[in-house]
Design a protein around this motif. Sequence first.
Motif: not given
Ligand code: GLA
Length: 387
Positions: A30, A35, A40, A169-172, A336-337
Amino acid sequence: MLPNTLLSRLLGIYTAQFGEPACVVKAPGRINFLGEHTDYNLGYVMPAAIDKAIYIAIGSRADNRIELLSADFNDTYSGRIDELTHSEKSWPNYLLGVVQQLQQHQLYPSGFNAVILSDLPVGAGLSSSAALECAGLLALDQLCNFHLPTLTMVTMAQAAENSFIGLQCGIMDPFASMFGKNNELIKLNCSNLDYTYLPFHFPDVEMVLLDTGVKHSLAGSEYNLRREECLAGLEKIQQKFPLVPFLSAATMEQVNLSIPADTIIYRRCAYVVQENSRLLAAAENLKNQDIISFGQKMYATHAGLRDLYAVSCPEADFLVKEAQLSNQVMGARMMGGGFGGCTLNLISAVEVASFIESITQQYQHQFNRNLVSYRVKLSAGASVITE
Ligand code: GLA
């Protein structure tokens, strides 16, 4: 490699090793337009799946063994499905983590063989880990006829990453890998998982990823630390404003009234709150076909990630600064992260080749590093290829 070539290679490897596979699945990586670090904090994200994916060929075994072969890493893994333990190698854990999730949901796959092959770069901030987890879940769902709803697989992939890998990590990422659509962005509200698709129809604009080539070893621990900092900020805000349910729902006024402005926690919270409202405004820009204002918001996001959230790196800062100076790039930012990975660039199609050529030279000159670039398209989410 073209997907067809990749598929025939995957089938060739599987057949030589294990015989006929039961099915083949793919799950894409992705990108994320706006955003960042909001998922999270239960705010909005705006990701999309891309035309680079992880492919898995899978088949069942009569014994209780898991036999994995990663063609990308030229490596194998062998273990028992009824005695799951972490592998010392990193890559098998993403599949072992999803097997554990299934088992925790009282779903017990038989032993299986799987071969993994991808055209998605690993560790480039394109979410290869979520893609592997999603591909693994879809492959096992198909193999064992579990009929899991897509959203359940998304939350299982996230839970595998949280509990088996240890990244909070979050759900994105799994959401984008599963729910992606051709030529569309996803606007996802992470507080209730409501989502809409936003068409991205700009025939004159190309999406180009520039890979810094930097993989920061602190990325995981710094990521978890950012989460803690956001939680600490939320607690402070809630002491004054108990009805604020999560950080993305706070206003800047509430942040200003709750947290001293010269603190790290303030900067983290200010970034998150600003990013969330920036995304909502950018969604309006898209609806109005205003790619210029949309791109400006990407630059603003980069500045926030660099100065307030402190997750950028000199290489990404350099690429974004040069993009902004070039006048050929409508919007660019790290993605990303953080601490490395790719920058996402929106470039007018006729300028792409000349921009890539010039930025590659500048990057080489500045960092003595080769700059790898990828031209990507927005693509459909994870799918079964053959049954
Ligand atoms: C990583 C995490 C995501 C998100 C991004 C920052 O990709 O896996 O859940 O927090 O960082 O947006």
